[in-house]
Design an enzyme around this catalytic site. Structure first.
Site, short mmCIF file in Angstrom:
data_model
loop_
_atom_site.label_atom_id
_atom_site.label_comp_id
_atom_site.label_asym_id
_atom_site.label_seq_id
_atom_site.Cartn_x
_atom_site.Cartn_y
_atom_site.Cartn_z
N LYS A 126 -8.87 -10.35 -18.30
CA LYS A 126 -9.46 -10.78 -19.57
C LYS A 126 -9.44 -12.29 -19.76
O LYS A 126 -10.43 -12.90 -20.15
CB LYS A 126 -8.69 -10.12 -20.70
CG LYS A 126 -9.34 -10.28 -22.03
CD LYS A 126 -10.23 -9.12 -22.23
CE LYS A 126 -11.19 -9.33 -23.34
NZ LYS A 126 -12.09 -8.18 -23.40
N GLY A 151 0.84 -1.20 0.00
CA GLY A 151 0.00 0.00 0.00
C GLY A 151 0.87 1.24 0.00
O GLY A 151 2.07 1.18 0.28
N GLU A 155 3.81 -11.12 -6.02
CA GLU A 155 2.65 -11.27 -6.91
C GLU A 155 2.91 -10.80 -8.33
O GLU A 155 2.16 -11.13 -9.23
CB GLU A 155 1.44 -10.54 -6.31
CG GLU A 155 1.51 -9.01 -6.26
CD GLU A 155 2.23 -8.46 -5.01
OE1 GLU A 155 3.16 -9.13 -4.52
OE2 GLU A 155 1.87 -7.36 -4.57
N HIS A 161 7.64 -7.80 -3.81
CA HIS A 161 6.30 -8.14 -4.29
C HIS A 161 6.32 -9.49 -5.01
O HIS A 161 6.65 -9.56 -6.19
CB HIS A 161 5.78 -7.06 -5.24
CG HIS A 161 5.37 -5.82 -4.53
ND1 HIS A 161 4.09 -5.62 -4.06
CD2 HIS A 161 6.08 -4.72 -4.17
CE1 HIS A 161 4.02 -4.45 -3.45
NE2 HIS A 161 5.21 -3.88 -3.51
N ASP A 188 -16.51 -8.98 -22.78
CA ASP A 188 -16.76 -8.70 -21.37
C ASP A 188 -18.23 -8.43 -21.07
O ASP A 188 -18.81 -9.03 -20.17
CB ASP A 188 -15.95 -7.48 -20.91
CG ASP A 188 -14.51 -7.59 -21.33
OD1 ASP A 188 -14.07 -8.72 -21.60
OD2 ASP A 188 -13.83 -6.55 -21.41
N CYS A 206 5.17 -6.25 1.62
CA CYS A 206 5.53 -4.83 1.54
C CYS A 206 4.87 -4.05 2.69
O CYS A 206 5.21 -4.26 3.84
CB CYS A 206 5.15 -4.27 0.17
SG CYS A 206 5.95 -2.70 -0.16
N TYR A 207 3.89 -3.19 2.43
CA TYR A 207 3.24 -2.50 3.55
C TYR A 207 2.70 -3.51 4.54
O TYR A 207 2.73 -3.28 5.76
CB TYR A 207 2.10 -1.61 3.02
CG TYR A 207 1.46 -0.78 4.11
CD1 TYR A 207 1.96 0.48 4.41
CD2 TYR A 207 0.40 -1.27 4.87
CE1 TYR A 207 1.42 1.24 5.42
CE2 TYR A 207 -0.16 -0.52 5.90
CZ TYR A 207 0.36 0.73 6.17
OH TYR A 207 -0.18 1.48 7.18
#
Ligand code: XMP
Length: 512
Positions: free
Chosen positions: A368, A51, A170, A168, A226, A78-79
């Site tokens: 997507k 964050g 991710e 990170h 979508d 992280c945060y």
């Protein structure tokens, strides 16, 4: 199930995506609602996101203390690491040693988080983005990895199943990051990994029913995958409380309106209102060349049309849209830096405040490629699910400068030829998105014995996974030559064709 507590990182959704890729269900909740969600959902593990805030600032966000009292495994990123350290009795210092981008960690000790992935004594690339850093560990923690500027790049209290990293895991730039997340959710938190898109469908349907109750919903169809997937999903949830509206804004591709109408009316038997509104849109766009003004104008008119249609059916309380996660993060200001809006994608950024319908956006958390899987799950025909994305503002943003019917007509034809050649070459499914753009620039040419002075057509084709990053498609020259010849010969108003070789970043996929 895993609960992800969001502290506002730009990439929180990627954590969710990684968890789902492991076949584990997860939900993201803002830190402000985390305690209630934790009580209600009883997750098997909690991930604390990154964050933009600093834990050194008074009243900065915290994880619910309850999470740490409950004994469930916690993974701070992280945060998330910093607040975890602060809440468990460690210390965090404001950043004199900021690290952004690529860094390297050295593994100091074995740790369940690294099992089968990272080995003691080795170094591995990671992606960092932090200003603050932990300076004192809470009791029970040991350091399991360091980096140049983060002495506590990864820390663990394996007895309590607490793990925290400064980098990170991710993002794709941390090559083994997904495996660390896998280790956490599967081995440490003990989730079984049998969750599927079928389960997502069930949950999404339940949520739509809960949100909508007995109210009516209007769903705007754009011709893209979508909105079609959103419509079919919502129809499955609430049946005839849904009315689909397909607005022909005069900015569609060749034959598009017919295809969409046929799919919904004939294939699905879903009620569909086909609104012919090209006159209204094109006159509002007359003389407009600024891309953001184009988007906002189109967004505003869409809402006008939806509101008018809503009145006709006796008042819809909700407007449904196929907004995806990348639309959400690229349209809102990025956190963690100076605020920038890249593009206000019409289905989020351009909504006028006066709109008095609430939004139903069941795909808001998906990327997507996940939407395509969901579309298949819902039985949409392969050819439709595999369609290249098409933006809501349509050809307006593929016609830089002012929009005229002549330019649109030439663009439609050029685009159809280009896509036809791509299909014939068997490349449609390999390419993520391909389209033609008509430029406001005119150039001189010679055709037969005469001089021409006509528009330039640019061709774009990209490969991508989720539209967030993309690379140009490396066609062979013979293919491009064939397309150019056909376009110039068959389309009046275009006498030159170029191919766009920009990746994203630094470019975007669309030209506007
Ligand atoms: P960019 O150009 O931002 O595009 O790299 C990423 C993806 O989003 C689509 N796109 C839009 N979709 N409304 C939409 O519904 C918009 O205003 C819009 N702008 C871009 C684009 O086609 C690509 O697939």
């Amino acid at each position: 199930k895993i609960l992800i507590v969001d502290f506002g990182s730009q990439v929180t959704q990627l954590i969710a995506r990684r968890v789902r890729e492991e076949g584990v269900y997860c939900e993201i909740v803002p830190f402000t609602k985390a305690e209630a969600a934790f009580r209600e959902q009883k997750p098997k593990g909690v991930i604390l996101s990154g964050g933009p805030e600093s834990v050194t600032v008074e009243a900065s966000p915290r994880a619910p203390q309850l999470v740490f009292e409950s004994g469930v495994p916690v993974f701070g990123i992280c945060y998330g690491q910093q607040t975890m350290a602060a809440q468990l009795g460690g210390a965090v210092e404001g950043g004199h040693h900021a690290e952004f981008g690529r860094a390297e960690v050295e593994i100091l000790a074995d740790c369940p988080l690294f099992n089968g992935v990272w080995h003691k004594g080795e170094r591995y690339p990671v992606w960092m983005s932090h200003g603050d850093r932990v300076t004192k560990l809470p009791d029970g923690f040991t350091t399991v990895a360091i980096s140049k500027n983060a002495p506590f790049a990864a820390v663990a209290d394996a007895a309590r199943n607490y793990y925290a990293v400064q980098f990170h895991p991710e993002v794709a730039h941390t090559p083994h990051g997904a495996l660390l997340i896998r280790n956490f959710v599967r081995d440490i938190a003990g989730c079984s990994g049998d969750w599927t898109m079928g389960a997502y469908r069930e949950e999404a349907i339940a949520k739509i029913r809960e949100q909508v109750g007995s109210e009516k919903v209007i769903c705007g169809l754009s011709g893209g995958v979508d909105s079609a997937v959103a419509a079919v999903l919502i129809h499955e949830a609430i049946g005839d409380q849904l009315t689909c509206v397909f607005v022909d804004h005069g900015l569609l591709r060749l034959g598009e309106a017919e295809q969409v109408v046929a799919l919904f009316r004939d294939h699905y038997n879903i009620p569909l209102v086909h609104v012919e509104a090209s006159g209204m849109f094109l006159s509002a766009l007359e003389g407009v060349s600024d891309p953001e003004v184009k988007r906002k104008t189109i967004g505003r008119l869409f809402i006008d049309v939806f509101e008018a249609e809503s009145k006709k059916i006796g008042g819809a309380a909700f407007l449904a849209q196929g907004t995806l996660y990348p639309d959400v993060i690229e349209s809102v200001s990025f956190t963690g830096g100076p605020s920038v809006t890249i593009k206000s994608h019409h289905n989020v950024g351009g909504l006028p405040e006066r709109m008095n319908m609430k939004l139903v956006e069941p795909l808001r958390e998906l990327f997507k490629d996940e939407v395509r899987v969901l579309g298949k799950e819902l039985g949409l025909p392969d050819a439709f699910v595999g369609r290249h994305p098409f933006p809501g503002p349509g050809l307006a943003i593929r016609c830089p400068g002012t929009i005229t019917t002549e330019k649109l007509e030439a663009l439609r034809k050029a685009d159809a030829i280009y896509l036809d050649e791509i299909r014939q070459a068997g490349l449609y499914d390999t390419i993520w998105q391909a389209f033609a753009v008509i430029l406001p620039v005119k150039t001189v040419g010679v055709m037969g014995d005469g001089r021409t002075y006509d528009h330039v057509c640019a061709l774009r084709a990209v490969t991508s996974v989720d539209g967030m990053t993309a690379d140009f498609y490396p066609f062979d020259m013979a293919f491009l030559g064939r397309v150019a010849t056909r376009i110039i010969n068959e389309v009046k108003g275009i006498n030159r064709v170029t191919y766009d070789i920009t990746s994203k970043p630094p470019g975007t996929i669309e030209w506007e």
